[in-house]
Design a protein around this motif. Structure first.
Motif, PDB file in Angstrom:
ATOM      1  N   GLN A  29       0.818  -1.165  -0.088  1.00 61.82           N
ATOM      2  CA  GLN A  29       0.102   0.110   0.143  1.00 61.82           C
ATOM      3  C   GLN A  29       0.846   1.242   0.121  1.00 61.82           C
ATOM      4  O   GLN A  29       0.388   2.174  -0.268  1.00 61.82           O
ATOM      5  N   VAL A 101      -5.173   0.712  -5.155  1.00 61.37           N
ATOM      6  CA  VAL A 101      -4.637   0.137  -4.065  1.00 61.37           C
ATOM      7  C   VAL A 101      -5.696  -0.920  -3.753  1.00 61.37           C
ATOM      8  O   VAL A 101      -5.538  -2.031  -3.126  1.00 61.37           O
ATOM      9  N   ALA A 102      -7.120  -0.464  -3.509  1.00 60.50           N
ATOM     10  CA  ALA A 102      -8.233  -1.431  -3.108  1.00 60.50           C
ATOM     11  C   ALA A 102      -8.000  -2.825  -3.793  1.00 60.50           C
ATOM     12  O   ALA A 102      -8.137  -3.833  -3.239  1.00 60.50           O
ATOM     13  N   VAL A 105      -4.952  -4.703  -2.874  1.00 59.41           N
ATOM     14  CA  VAL A 105      -5.110  -5.511  -1.579  1.00 59.41           C
ATOM     15  C   VAL A 105      -5.903  -6.717  -1.788  1.00 59.41           C
ATOM     16  O   VAL A 105      -5.698  -7.756  -1.230  1.00 59.41           O
ATOM     17  N   LEU A 106      -7.228  -6.691  -2.715  1.00 56.46           N
ATOM     18  CA  LEU A 106      -7.949  -7.713  -2.482  1.00 56.46           C
ATOM     19  C   LEU A 106      -7.367  -8.764  -3.293  1.00 56.46           C
ATOM     20  O   LEU A 106      -7.401  -9.936  -2.943  1.00 56.46           O
TER      21      LEU A 106
ATOM     22  N   THR B 296     -11.291   4.536   0.752  1.00 51.38           N
ATOM     23  CA  THR B 296     -11.309   3.043   0.347  1.00 51.38           C
ATOM     24  C   THR B 296     -10.138   2.533   0.722  1.00 51.38           C
ATOM     25  O   THR B 296     -10.248   1.067   1.143  1.00 51.38           O
ATOM     26  N   GLU B 297      -8.871   2.968   0.790  1.00 49.53           N
ATOM     27  CA  GLU B 297      -7.830   2.250   1.141  1.00 49.53           C
ATOM     28  C   GLU B 297      -7.721   1.979   2.499  1.00 49.53           C
ATOM     29  O   GLU B 297      -7.380   0.883   3.051  1.00 49.53           O
ATOM     30  N   PHE B 298      -8.270   2.775   3.247  1.00 51.85           N
ATOM     31  CA  PHE B 298      -8.051   2.619   4.837  1.00 51.85           C
ATOM     32  C   PHE B 298      -9.208   1.699   5.109  1.00 51.85           C
ATOM     33  O   PHE B 298      -8.846   0.795   5.951  1.00 51.85           O
ATOM     34  N   ALA B 300     -10.083  -0.850   2.895  1.00 48.41           N
ATOM     35  CA  ALA B 300      -9.665  -1.942   2.665  1.00 48.41           C
ATOM     36  C   ALA B 300      -8.854  -2.666   3.487  1.00 48.41           C
ATOM     37  O   ALA B 300      -8.507  -3.677   3.670  1.00 48.41           O
ATOM     38  N   ALA B 301      -7.829  -1.738   4.060  1.00 49.59           N
ATOM     39  CA  ALA B 301      -6.958  -2.246   5.020  1.00 49.59           C
ATOM     40  C   ALA B 301      -7.754  -3.061   6.378  1.00 49.59           C
ATOM     41  O   ALA B 301      -7.179  -3.870   6.685  1.00 49.59           O
TER      42      ALA B 301
END
Lengths: 222, 318
Positions: A29, A101-102, A105-106, B296-298, B300-301
């Motif tokens: 990330q 990023v999302a 990560v997925l 969304t990144e937050f 997703a983490a």
């Protein structure tokens, strides 16, 4: 029915291993290359701590030596080299990701889960560490591959490779904690060679293309 | 001296309703102190609510009955949830088995759904923007909560909040097990999102394009606005209670119906909530607000942590 908790030794070691995996996701990330190096340092600290915990908990004194070597190499030497290399380059705020990023990560979660369940089928039982840590190690290795594939800059790829080595070290702690120290150290020197190779690669690439991005490499033709 | 159980149950609701604005006041005060300001009084949120409760009500032209019903429905939801979760007692109260942890989640979600519908009906672009943003991000936090519930269910063998709290208190090993740590971290991140704190948005900030929570209430006035404000403070305390008394630190709950035990439980609850509020104030002061599209990144983490928790449990290592 209440699921029995793992013992405190098993719980603590698994928690440390999972922490390494979480840091690996953090690297995925992290936007800034320096932040990636810092996360790598954190991951290396965690694996050194894990080695010490195993050394104390399961009375494998060689692992103290391994912990010292890995601190010297992975927490001090490698980051110093990487940060030095980064100092010479322009502060590029990396836009080097091939996907958002999302979704990254997925994807990594799916790949990591595959690693988890695949290694659970091995049925390996380790005398020193709970089996779940081997699964975590495999997941770390696979997520490092994702990191190296989706980030298109040389530094991320180097860090991904070093993190992959951390995953392999974790796996070696699980399956062969009693390995002679000499072999473990030889392992670490492999890493040293990789650092030198990557350092040369980064410098040459930066001198030739004035950038750390590998996106331009597709244009090289005969 | 023992108290009748229905009284204790009523007390759970009353405590949450009465203490919620105060927790907000403490957080605002600590935050101001950390920034070197004097900050408002701790009781300031009560004065604000009192002022709003006394004002007249105006509704936008053409707004439907939903607009006026939503604050009442939302408040009712927030008054119902404390019946289901262990606010003061370690044992289930008469109505405590009425719903499990998912039921609590559904009721909370219904409250915010009603507020969003009311906002959508006003015709004000700001309120609609806030409502649509809130629902967009909530669609990503829901799976996180689900996975946290799965973890809880796998650990305790049931999804009743009381049983989970009891499991955590049985041994220290239940606390340090990786699945528990991971799901607690994920839940904490969801709480930061749900209570509109910093990395996600500035609490009570009204001059930003990034606002979500505040924008939804833009068109409400007077007592209805007070109900919404009070409701969101209560939602915050309810989430704190779920985090503290079910997942992280279910200590200090009353073991019996004695007056002393209940009073001690009230003090313990307030102390723990203030501590958690202090932690949140520190986070508020030490991080920057994320760009809207970074939220969304937050989330997703948080999702990643929750999924890891379930996976480690599944492999028997958690």
């Amino acid at each position: 029915m209440v699921a029995a908790p793992p013992g405190s030794y098993a719980g603590a070691t698994t928690a440390l291993a999972v922490l390494m995996l979480v840091i690996e996701f953090g690297m995925l990330q992290a936007t800034l290359l320096r932040a990636q190096v810092r996360l790598y340092v954190a991951q290396s600290v965690v694996i050194s701590v894990l080695a010490v915990v195993v050394a104390v908990g399961r009375e494998v004194p060689e692992l103290f030596g391994l912990a010292v070597f890995s601190v010297a190499l992975k927490v001090v030497a490698v980051p110093l080299v990487m940060l030095r290399l980064l100092r010479r380059t322009d502060p590029e705020i990396a836009g080097s990701r091939a996907m958002g990023v999302a979704s990254m990560v997925l994807l990594a979660v799916v790949v990591g889960a595959f690693g988890f369940f695949a290694s659970a089928r091995f049925g390996l039982v380790s005398p020193v560490l709970p089996t779940a840590t081997l699964a975590v190690a495999v997941a770390i290795v696979l997520v490092s591959f994702v990191l190296m594939i989706v980030r298109r800059d040389v530094v991320s790829q180097a860090i991904g490779f070093f993190a992959l080595e951390n995953g392999v070290s974790l796996a070696s702690l699980v399956v062969a904690a009693g390995l002679p120290l000499l072999l473990e150290v030889a392992f670490l020197f492999d890493l040293l060679v990789a650092v030198v190779v990557f350092a040369v690669l980064i410098r040459v690439h930066h001198e030739q293309s004035e950038s750390l991005s590998t996106a331009g490499l597709t244009e090289l033709q005969g | 001296m023992t108290l009748p159980l229905p009284l204790i149950q009523a007390l759970q609701v009353l405590i949450v309703a009465a203490a919620a604005p105060g927790i907000n006041g403490v957080i605002a005060r600590v935050e101001a102190r950390l920034q070197g300001r004097r900050g408002p009084r701790v009781l300031q949120p009560y004065y604000d609510l009192g002022k709003l409760y006394c004002k007249e009500t105006l509704a936008p032209h053409g707004a439907s009955w939903v607009f006026l019903a939503a604050p009442l429905v939302a408040m009712t939801c927030y008054l119902t949830v404390p019946l289901l979760i262990p606010v003061l007692t370690a044992y289930a109260l008469p109505l405590g088995d009425m719903g499990d942890i998912l039921a609590g989640g559904i009721i909370l979600a219904f409250a915010s759904f009603m507020v969003a519908v009311a906002a959508a009906g006003t015709g004000s672009p700001y309120a609609q923007l806030g409502a649509s943003r809130a629902k967009t991000f909530a669609a990503i936090t829901e799976p996180v909560v689900l996975f946290v519930v799965f973890t809880v269910a796998l650990v305790s063998g049931t999804d009743l909040p009381y049983a989970m709290a009891e499991t955590v208190t049985t041994s220290a090993e239940q606390v340090v097990r990786p699945a528990h740590l991971l799901s607690a971290a994920a839940l904490f991140m969801v709480i930061l999102y749900e209570t509109a704190r910093i990395p996600v948005e500035t609490h009570t900030g009204t001059n930003e394009f990034g606002m979500i929570e505040e924008a939804r209430q833009f068109e409400h006035t007077g007592p209805y606005l007070a109900l919404l404000r009070h409701g969101s403070a209560m939602k915050q305390l309810i989430l704190f209670v779920i985090f503290l008394n079910i997942v992280v630190a279910p200590w200090g709950l009353a073991a019996d119906a004695g007056l002393l035990a209940v009073v001690l439980a009230v003090i313990a609850l307030l102390g723990k909530s203030v501590l958690l509020g202090g932690v949140i104030a520190v986070i508020d002061d030490s991080f920057a607000k994320l760009r809207l599209f970074k939220i969304t990144e937050f989330v997703a983490a948080a999702f990643m942590l929750a999924v890891l928790a379930v996976i480690t449990l599944y492999l028997g290592g958690g």
